[in-house]
Motif scaffolding. Sequence first.
Motif, PDB file in Angstrom:
ATOM      1  N   ASP A   5       2.432   7.226  -5.232  1.00 29.23           N
ATOM      2  CA  ASP A   5       0.974   7.331  -5.226  1.00 29.23           C
ATOM      3  C   ASP A   5       0.311   6.030  -5.666  1.00 29.23           C
ATOM      4  N   ARG A   6       0.845   5.416  -6.717  1.00 22.56           N
ATOM      5  CA  ARG A   6       0.237   4.180  -7.220  1.00 22.56           C
ATOM      6  C   ARG A   6       0.323   3.065  -6.185  1.00 22.56           C
ATOM      7  N   GLU A   7       1.470   2.939  -5.528  1.00 26.91           N
ATOM      8  CA  GLU A   7       1.627   1.885  -4.515  1.00 26.91           C
ATOM      9  C   GLU A   7       0.676   2.105  -3.340  1.00 26.91           C
ATOM     10  N   TYR A  40      -2.224  -7.295 -10.110  1.00 26.30           N
ATOM     11  CA  TYR A  40      -1.769  -8.367  -9.224  1.00 26.30           C
ATOM     12  C   TYR A  40      -0.262  -8.570  -9.303  1.00 26.30           C
ATOM     13  N   GLN A  41       0.353  -8.304 -10.440  1.00 30.78           N
ATOM     14  CA  GLN A  41       1.815  -8.340 -10.532  1.00 30.78           C
ATOM     15  C   GLN A  41       2.427  -7.277  -9.621  1.00 30.78           C
ATOM     16  N   LEU A  42       1.890  -6.060  -9.712  1.00 32.41           N
ATOM     17  CA  LEU A  42       2.392  -4.970  -8.884  1.00 32.41           C
ATOM     18  C   LEU A  42       2.140  -5.227  -7.397  1.00 32.41           C
ATOM     19  N   LEU A  43       0.963  -5.759  -7.081  1.00 30.04           N
ATOM     20  CA  LEU A  43       0.631  -6.065  -5.693  1.00 30.04           C
ATOM     21  C   LEU A  43       1.585  -7.108  -5.128  1.00 30.04           C
ATOM     22  N   ASN A  44       1.863  -8.146  -5.883  1.00 33.98           N
ATOM     23  CA  ASN A  44       2.755  -9.199  -5.410  1.00 33.98           C
ATOM     24  C   ASN A  44       4.154  -8.649  -5.124  1.00 33.98           C
ATOM     25  N   ALA A  45       4.664  -7.798  -6.003  1.00 35.88           N
ATOM     26  CA  ALA A  45       5.968  -7.175  -5.769  1.00 35.88           C
ATOM     27  C   ALA A  45       5.914  -6.253  -4.554  1.00 35.88           C
ATOM     28  N   LEU A  46       4.820  -5.565  -4.399  1.00 36.49           N
ATOM     29  CA  LEU A  46       4.649  -4.637  -3.286  1.00 36.49           C
ATOM     30  C   LEU A  46       4.669  -5.365  -1.944  1.00 36.49           C
ATOM     31  N   ASP A  48       6.518  -7.655  -1.047  1.00 33.44           N
ATOM     32  CA  ASP A  48       7.902  -7.929  -0.655  1.00 33.44           C
ATOM     33  C   ASP A  48       8.682  -6.652  -0.364  1.00 33.44           C
ATOM     34  N   ASP A  49       8.036  -5.512  -0.466  1.00 33.43           N
ATOM     35  CA  ASP A  49       8.678  -4.218  -0.266  1.00 33.43           C
ATOM     36  C   ASP A  49       8.517  -3.789   1.193  1.00 33.43           C
ATOM     37  N   GLU A  50       9.619  -3.576   1.864  1.00 35.29           N
ATOM     38  CA  GLU A  50       9.575  -3.199   3.288  1.00 35.29           C
ATOM     39  C   GLU A  50       8.908  -1.841   3.493  1.00 35.29           C
ATOM     40  N   ARG A  51       8.935  -0.975   2.481  1.00 31.07           N
ATOM     41  CA  ARG A  51       8.253   0.316   2.597  1.00 31.07           C
ATOM     42  C   ARG A  51       6.747   0.113   2.709  1.00 31.07           C
ATOM     43  N   ALA A  52       6.233  -0.883   1.977  1.00 31.61           N
ATOM     44  CA  ALA A  52       4.802  -1.186   2.053  1.00 31.61           C
ATOM     45  C   ALA A  52       4.453  -1.705   3.442  1.00 31.61           C
ATOM     46  N   LEU A  53       5.306  -2.545   3.979  1.00 29.39           N
ATOM     47  CA  LEU A  53       5.075  -3.068   5.333  1.00 29.39           C
ATOM     48  C   LEU A  53       5.067  -1.938   6.357  1.00 29.39           C
ATOM     49  N   ALA A  54       5.968  -0.996   6.217  1.00 32.69           N
ATOM     50  CA  ALA A  54       6.010   0.141   7.143  1.00 32.69           C
ATOM     51  C   ALA A  54       4.775   1.037   6.971  1.00 32.69           C
ATOM     52  N   HIS A  55       4.289   1.172   5.747  1.00 32.49           N
ATOM     53  CA  HIS A  55       3.142   2.036   5.460  1.00 32.49           C
ATOM     54  C   HIS A  55       1.830   1.455   5.974  1.00 32.49           C
ATOM     55  N   ASP A  56       1.638   0.142   5.764  1.00 31.09           N
ATOM     56  CA  ASP A  56       0.358  -0.492   6.131  1.00 31.09           C
ATOM     57  C   ASP A  56       0.613  -1.930   6.575  1.00 31.09           C
ATOM     58  N   PRO A  57       1.145  -2.110   7.782  1.00 33.20           N
ATOM     59  CA  PRO A  57       1.530  -3.453   8.221  1.00 33.20           C
ATOM     60  C   PRO A  57       0.366  -4.441   8.315  1.00 33.20           C
ATOM     61  N   VAL A  58      -0.800  -3.984   8.685  1.00 32.52           N
ATOM     62  CA  VAL A  58      -1.938  -4.897   8.836  1.00 32.52           C
ATOM     63  C   VAL A  58      -2.320  -5.490   7.480  1.00 32.52           C
ATOM     64  N   ARG A  62      -1.565  -9.384   6.239  1.00 36.40           N
ATOM     65  CA  ARG A  62      -2.729 -10.208   5.876  1.00 36.40           C
ATOM     66  C   ARG A  62      -2.554 -10.784   4.474  1.00 36.40           C
ATOM     67  N   LEU A  63      -2.134  -9.955   3.543  1.00 35.09           N
ATOM     68  CA  LEU A  63      -1.962 -10.413   2.167  1.00 35.09           C
ATOM     69  C   LEU A  63      -0.794 -11.382   2.030  1.00 35.09           C
ATOM     70  N   ARG A  64       0.252 -11.177   2.809  1.00 35.18           N
ATOM     71  CA  ARG A  64       1.375 -12.129   2.801  1.00 35.18           C
ATOM     72  C   ARG A  64       0.927 -13.498   3.297  1.00 35.18           C
ATOM     73  N   ARG A  65       0.101 -13.516   4.349  1.00 35.80           N
ATOM     74  CA  ARG A  65      -0.398 -14.804   4.857  1.00 35.80           C
ATOM     75  C   ARG A  65      -1.235 -15.512   3.799  1.00 35.80           C
ATOM     76  N   ILE A  66      -2.101 -14.774   3.132  1.00 36.71           N
ATOM     77  CA  ILE A  66      -2.937 -15.356   2.077  1.00 36.71           C
ATOM     78  C   ILE A  66      -2.057 -15.897   0.955  1.00 36.71           C
TER      79      ILE A  66
END
Length: 74
Positions: A5-7, A40-46, A48-58, A62-66
Motif C-alpha cells: 500500500d505504501r509503495e 525520497y529515500q523510499l521513492l529512490n529505492a522504488l 529500482d524495483d521492477e514491481r514498480a515499473l510493472a505497476h506504473d511504467p509511465v 519519467r522519474l528514472r529519466r529525471i
Amino acid sequence: MELGDRERAILALERRGFTGPGAKERAIREQLHLSPARYYQLLNALLDDERALAHDPVTVNRLRRIRDTHRGER
C-alpha cells in the motif's frame, strides 16, 4: 509479489501535480505520515524495483529519466 500500500501511495503521489511551494511536502507528511527525506529515500529505492515499473511504467520511467539527468549533472 505486488507492491504494498505504501509503495502504491508513493507512486500515486508522484503522478499528482502540486501548486505552490511546500504543497508536495505537506502532502507527504499528511497523507503518508513520512518526513520528506524518508519519502525520497523510499521513492529512490522504488524506482529500482521492477514491481514498480510493472505497476506504473509511465511514472517510473519519467522519474528514472529525471534521476539520471540529475546524477549526470553531479
